[in-house]
Design an enzyme around this catalytic site. Sequence first.
Site, PDB file in Angstrom:
ATOM      1  CE1 TYR A  34      91.361 -23.863 -37.822  1.00 35.29           C
ATOM      2  CE2 TYR A  34      90.788 -25.921 -39.628  1.00 35.29           C
ATOM      3  CZ  TYR A  34      90.254 -24.494 -38.605  1.00 35.29           C
ATOM      4  OH  TYR A  34      89.140 -23.265 -39.277  1.00 35.29           O
ATOM      5  CB  ILE A  83      93.367 -19.639 -42.921  1.00 35.98           C
ATOM      6  CG1 ILE A  83      94.876 -19.577 -44.026  1.00 35.98           C
ATOM      7  CG2 ILE A  83      92.687 -20.771 -43.250  1.00 35.98           C
ATOM      8  CD1 ILE A  83      95.068 -21.476 -42.975  1.00 35.98           C
ATOM      9  CB  THR A 122      84.991 -21.915 -44.945  1.00 32.48           C
ATOM     10  OG1 THR A 122      85.491 -21.297 -43.239  1.00 32.48           O
ATOM     11  CG2 THR A 122      84.082 -20.827 -46.034  1.00 32.48           C
ATOM     12  CE  LYS A 176      91.975 -20.917 -40.261  1.00 38.88           C
ATOM     13  NZ  LYS A 176      90.351 -21.729 -41.133  1.00 38.88           N
TER      14      LYS A 176
END
Length: 291
Positions: free
Chosen positions: A133, A203, A45, A161
């Site tokens: 992740y 997250i 992001t 994540k």
Amino acid sequence: MFHGSMVALVTPMQVDGAIDDVALRELVEWHIAEGTHALVAVGTTGESATLEMREHVAVIQTVVEQARGRVPVIAGTGANATHEAIELTRAAMEVKADAALLVSPYYNKPTQEGLFQHYSAIAEHCHFPIILYNVPGRTAGDILPETVARLAPRADIIGIKEASGKVERVAEILALCGDQVQVYSGDDGAALAAMALGARGVISVTANAAPRLMARMCDLALAGDFVGARAVNAQLTGLHRDLFLESNPIPVKWALHEMGRMESVLRLPLTTLSSVHHERLRESLRRAQCI
């Protein structure tokens, strides 16, 4: 170690494409005031793919400096090459981030053994809290629960994540790893379900626009009040959906511009949100009381 609503921060940019340090610092202050539990700097992001190395580290440092220890700062330090991920993680350590979030290597598509060795090498060279992740939709690779279990005994690998789109992965990972790792949802729309299965938070992209509601939803869910959490989440479902009308972070940057927080500037090849989506996203912002 970390829990709740952990915002996947955008990286504000000026109209000429330069990083907007003032807007970034203002976002940090706003999130802390609104109850966000942790700040994740320069992940997907945050447009990590289009930042230069010096910019990447500078954004992490700015967020750390502005947070001043009031909330944890997790630095995105993933890379395709293991040696680059090590370099970025060490840089995050030097500027006093609290942990690193490392997306699995993308495009080169390592095997499960390659993923194991990649993360093992980073842990061995850095001795720093690491959150794996997993986002197969972007990386074309999947960190399987069995690979997480192989990595879990390493003290520096503290969590994952999970953004595979399979909410059952939370239960599968926890069944294999117990309390050796924490699982964090990487999917806002599934975050409540993930916490019901044992995830310790999310997250979040949605938290960029609705930090107070996301923090409240997580607080209620982690306290076991799923009736209350569902009521809060009902106000957010439109954002969970519409912040992905186009590739993240295109919609969320437009949303923050609509809220008066920053310019909606992105770096190519990302482009601003198509006008055909404006009213739909605007309505979801209204429903979540963001505008």
